[in-house]
Structure formats: structure tokens, C-alpha cells
Design an enzyme around this catalytic site. Sequence first.
Site, PDB file in Angstrom:
ATOM      1  N   LYS A  19     -69.732   3.265  12.170  1.00  0.00           N
ATOM      2  CA  LYS A  19     -68.858   2.395  12.961  1.00  0.00           C
ATOM      3  C   LYS A  19     -67.697   1.880  12.106  1.00  0.00           C
ATOM      4  CE  LYS A  19     -70.723  -1.485  14.783  1.00  0.00           C
ATOM      5  NZ  LYS A  19     -69.929  -2.676  14.405  1.00  0.00           N
ATOM      6  N   SER A  20     -68.011   1.385  10.908  1.00  0.00           N
ATOM      7  CA  SER A  20     -66.962   0.809  10.050  1.00  0.00           C
ATOM      8  C   SER A  20     -65.926   1.865   9.667  1.00  0.00           C
ATOM      9  CB  SER A  20     -67.579   0.239   8.770  1.00  0.00           C
ATOM     10  OG  SER A  20     -68.436  -0.823   9.067  1.00  0.00           O
ATOM     11  N   GLY A  91     -66.004  -7.333  16.423  1.00  0.00           N
ATOM     12  CA  GLY A  91     -65.452  -8.201  15.385  1.00  0.00           C
ATOM     13  C   GLY A  91     -64.546  -7.436  14.439  1.00  0.00           C
ATOM     14  N   ARG A 119     -67.081 -16.245  17.945  1.00  0.00           N
ATOM     15  CA  ARG A 119     -67.272 -15.890  16.528  1.00  0.00           C
ATOM     16  C   ARG A 119     -66.112 -16.447  15.688  1.00  0.00           C
ATOM     17  NH1 ARG A 119     -69.025  -9.786  16.003  1.00  0.00           N
ATOM     18  NH2 ARG A 119     -69.467 -10.533  13.892  1.00  0.00           N
ATOM     19  N   SER A 164     -67.356 -10.764   2.998  1.00  0.00           N
ATOM     20  CA  SER A 164     -67.110 -10.154   4.310  1.00  0.00           C
ATOM     21  C   SER A 164     -66.057  -9.066   4.198  1.00  0.00           C
ATOM     22  CB  SER A 164     -66.632 -11.227   5.301  1.00  0.00           C
ATOM     23  OG  SER A 164     -65.975 -10.609   6.387  1.00  0.00           O
ATOM     24  N   ASP A 312     -76.349  -5.818   8.327  1.00  0.00           N
ATOM     25  CA  ASP A 312     -76.593  -5.422   9.723  1.00  0.00           C
ATOM     26  C   ASP A 312     -78.013  -4.866   9.926  1.00  0.00           C
ATOM     27  OD1 ASP A 312     -74.024  -6.191  10.337  1.00  0.00           O
ATOM     28  OD2 ASP A 312     -73.198  -4.169  10.196  1.00  0.00           O
ATOM     29  N   ARG A 343     -78.340 -14.094  14.969  1.00  0.00           N
ATOM     30  CA  ARG A 343     -79.456 -13.172  14.728  1.00  0.00           C
ATOM     31  C   ARG A 343     -80.639 -13.843  14.026  1.00  0.00           C
ATOM     32  NH1 ARG A 343     -75.829  -7.801  13.313  1.00  0.00           N
ATOM     33  NH2 ARG A 343     -75.329  -7.351  15.499  1.00  0.00           N
ATOM     34  N   ARG A 385     -77.982  -4.666  17.985  1.00  0.00           N
ATOM     35  CA  ARG A 385     -78.954  -4.520  16.879  1.00  0.00           C
ATOM     36  C   ARG A 385     -80.297  -5.172  17.227  1.00  0.00           C
ATOM     37  NH1 ARG A 385     -76.211  -1.257  13.971  1.00  0.00           N
ATOM     38  NH2 ARG A 385     -74.046  -1.701  13.512  1.00  0.00           N
TER      39      ARG A 385
HETATM   40  C1  S3P Z   1     -68.083  -4.708   9.074  1.00  0.00           C
HETATM   41  C2  S3P Z   1     -68.410  -5.747   8.227  1.00  0.00           C
HETATM   42  C3  S3P Z   1     -69.580  -6.617   8.421  1.00  0.00           C
HETATM   43  C4  S3P Z   1     -70.570  -6.011   9.393  1.00  0.00           C
HETATM   44  C5  S3P Z   1     -69.910  -5.448  10.614  1.00  0.00           C
HETATM   45  C6  S3P Z   1     -68.919  -4.373  10.235  1.00  0.00           C
HETATM   46  C7  S3P Z   1     -66.861  -3.916   8.802  1.00  0.00           C
HETATM   47  O1  S3P Z   1     -69.141  -7.839   8.946  1.00  0.00           O
HETATM   48  O2  S3P Z   1     -71.533  -6.978   9.761  1.00  0.00           O
HETATM   49  O3  S3P Z   1     -70.874  -4.897  11.485  1.00  0.00           O
HETATM   50  O4  S3P Z   1     -66.703  -2.829   9.377  1.00  0.00           O
HETATM   51  O5  S3P Z   1     -66.050  -4.362   7.980  1.00  0.00           O
HETATM   52  P1  S3P Z   1     -68.584  -9.020   8.007  1.00  0.00           P
HETATM   53  O6  S3P Z   1     -67.352  -8.559   7.368  1.00  0.00           O
HETATM   54  O7  S3P Z   1     -68.312 -10.165   8.950  1.00  0.00           O
HETATM   55  O8  S3P Z   1     -69.682  -9.327   7.045  1.00  0.00           O
END
Ligand code: S3P
Length: 424
Positions: A19-20, A91, A119, A164, A312, A343, A385
Site C-alpha cells: 500500500k505504501s 491517511g 485523525r 511517522s 500496522d 486500535r 486491519r
Molecule cells: C504509512 C505510514 C504509517 C502506517 C500507514 C502507512 C505510510 O503511518 O501506519 O498504514 O505509507 O507512510 P504513520 O506515518 O502515521 O505512522
Amino acid sequence: MIVSKTKRLRGEVSIPGDKSVSHRSVMFGAIARGTTEIHHYLQGADCLSTISCFRKMGIEIDNRGETVLVRGKGLRGLTQPDGVLDCGNSGTTMRLISGILAGQPFGAVLTGDDSIRKRPMNRIMEPLGLMGAHIRSTENNGYAPLEILGGHLHGISYTSRVASAQVKSAILLAGLYAEGETRVTEPYLSRNHSEIMLNHFGADIRTEGTCAILRPGGELQGRKILVPGDISSAAYFICAGLMVPDSEILIRNVGINPTREGILRVSRAMGAHITLLDEQSGSGEPTADILVRSSSLHGTVIEGAIIPTLIDELPMIAAMACLAEGKTVIRDAAELKVKESNRLEVMVRCLKAMGADVTETDDGMIIEGGKPLSGAVIDSRLDHRIAMTFAVLGLCAEGETRILGSECVNISYPGFYEDLKRLQ
Ligand code: S3P
């Protein structure tokens, strides 16, 4: 979705794209010059939100399923969207696009679903504001909708309170448009996909410990991207194979970037049989096939620098710890409270409903493993999740587990239930 106890899990599973990495490939492709060709793009709802936001800003994106073509227009090629940008549940979409919008000569509004509008966005509003962007929570509560008016940006040296990758990436993306160098330091290293991919697209970026340093320069160049399978999705099969007796699962093509593979380290510390096969390193992101076998597990302590590398996966790991012998302690994980749901609270409540001995703490939980579990009604709160975690835990519990809102797995793993069923 109803899940019942299963005798064994056997076979192979191919994991959908990360996903990222998928989000970043479209975003960076959109602001690069030329075509970016993406293979194994995740067709989950979150990544489709990212595609739709960039289409609204004038980028032609040809989504052919397995392959996605992004016709990038360069750093200054985006156009003002006609209407709000809808980030859905994502997010990553909201926070990273904010970084890009901070550098645009036009205004835009970002919004999303009920979950994302609760959020915290101050974590990006503050640093992007310091760089010179005008960014405002329209309801003045620190949440989306966000109204962003790009400004003349200057680089900053920013120390983030949280580890983060979304915060780090938003600042680095704004840094592409800023005058002077941008530095982001975090308490622990978070996932570094942005750093790897920006470097691949030709940006001048380097890291020193937990500090990422970007010098703005020329245009990014469109590239070919091979998205690895998502270890956060593989996590459900890793834990299922370890927890269900008489099981053996081969999980194909999983990204094992060191900033993401904490689940492998923790599982091994709990006594897991895990073998990595066919290790490779695609466009800077290492991958492997992961072979897991049922294992006799014991409790462990999970804290500190490893937390961002499995953030995650913590819901699934906590569920697995309920079946391990002895005590598991999770600390330094307060970030779980501000994910798609709270969570910590949701996990503790649902695990208790199944008979587990779990106590919530300020920044984690304490689990006394080895108690017999029985099926329960689990309200996923539309958190993908949570739904996937309990679909797996239900395979190890007496009776039926009923998951409410189970279709939310489409956020990150369309086809999850079918893949799980095929192994039974
Ligand atoms: C992500 C970073 C993480 C993760 C999210 C995806 C990303 O969040 O929990 O599912 O793709 O950069 P945080 O940056 O808020 O920790």
C-alpha cells in the site's frame, strides 16, 4: 463474515502490492517528467483514492489493473482541482498530498470519510506551516477537511515527536518545492519508502541515522516501479500459519524492507518457524518468499525502535500473543490510538470478548497468553486491519466468530477472504 475453527492451513498465497509503495509510485510519478510504469499496483480503495485525487489535478493515469501508467507533468504540472479532493479512508493520501499541495501555486481542499476526519492533522499542519504553506483545518479542530494554499516555501530542519513516515514524507515532498535544504529527524526510523523511491526518481536525498535530508534540485524523472507484495497483508498469513496447528504456507513475493519487517523479528523471538526463500531486491525494495509452519509460541516484549517497523501488524501480533504461552508486553505503541480506529481500545475489547486475558495500558497492552478462546461478534469499526485480524483469530477459536463490517478489507486487501479460504 462468519469464521470457524479450522484444522489446518496449507498451500501458497500471492500477496497484493504494498500500500505504501503503491501510493508513492502514483504521487511521485505525477510530479515527475515522463511516464511512470507501475507493476503490481495495489487495487485497494486507499490507493484508488490516490489515483482519483491526481486525476482531479490534471494527471492522466491509465489504470490497467496489474499495470498503471502515470503521465507525469513535472514538479509544476499539477492544475487546481475542480472541487474537493476526496481521500476516502486513506491517511497516507491525505498527509502526503498535503506536502505536495504546500508547494503549489493554487488552493485546494482535502477531505475524506468519517474515520479520517477524526485523525490528527496537526502533525503535518505544523511543519508545513513552518515551511511557509497556509494550511487550515476548516472546522478548526485539527482534523480534515483541510484547506491548503501553497506558498513560497523554505527548507526547515524539523524534529518530529512521532516516528511517522507520513509526517516525514509530507515534509520531504514539500521540500522538493522549497528554497534550501529540508531535514526531518524522527525518534526512531519509520518506513523509508519515500527516501528510496525519491532517490530512484533522481531526487537529491540522503539519510544520516534517523534524519532524512533533501536538497531541492531539478525535475524528477518518471521510472518503472515494481511494487513488492505488502508485508502488512502477508502478516495475516504469517500469523495464521504459525497459530493454526498442522499448517504450512508459502507466501510469495513479500517486501522485506528492514523498516517494515519487525513482524518477522518478533515472531522469531516468540519461537516461530519462518524461512525466507528467493530473496531479491527490485527497485531498491528487497523481497522474498516466506515459508511459515505451525510453531509453539511463547510471549515476548515489544517496544522501542521496533514499533514503527510493525505498527500496522500490532493488532495481528497481539491476537497471536493470546495463543502464545506466557506474557507478552507491548509498549511505546500509543500511535495505535490514532489509526483507522483506536486500535488499542478496539483490540483489547474484542480480544476480551473472545476470552483472552488482556489489559490496556497507556501506550500498549499486556497479554497473558494461553487462555482458551471462543468465537464472538466482532465489530470491526470498518477498520480493515481489525477485520482481517479477527478473521484469522476466529480460525483458532471454538465456535463461530462473526465479523461486522467485514467488507472493509477492500481498503488494503480485496480478495482477502477468498485467499484465506483457499488455504483451508
Ligand atoms: C504509512 C505510514 C504509517 C502506517 C500507514 C502507512 C505510510 O503511518 O501506519 O498504514 O505509507 O507512510 P504513520 O506515518 O502515521 O505512522
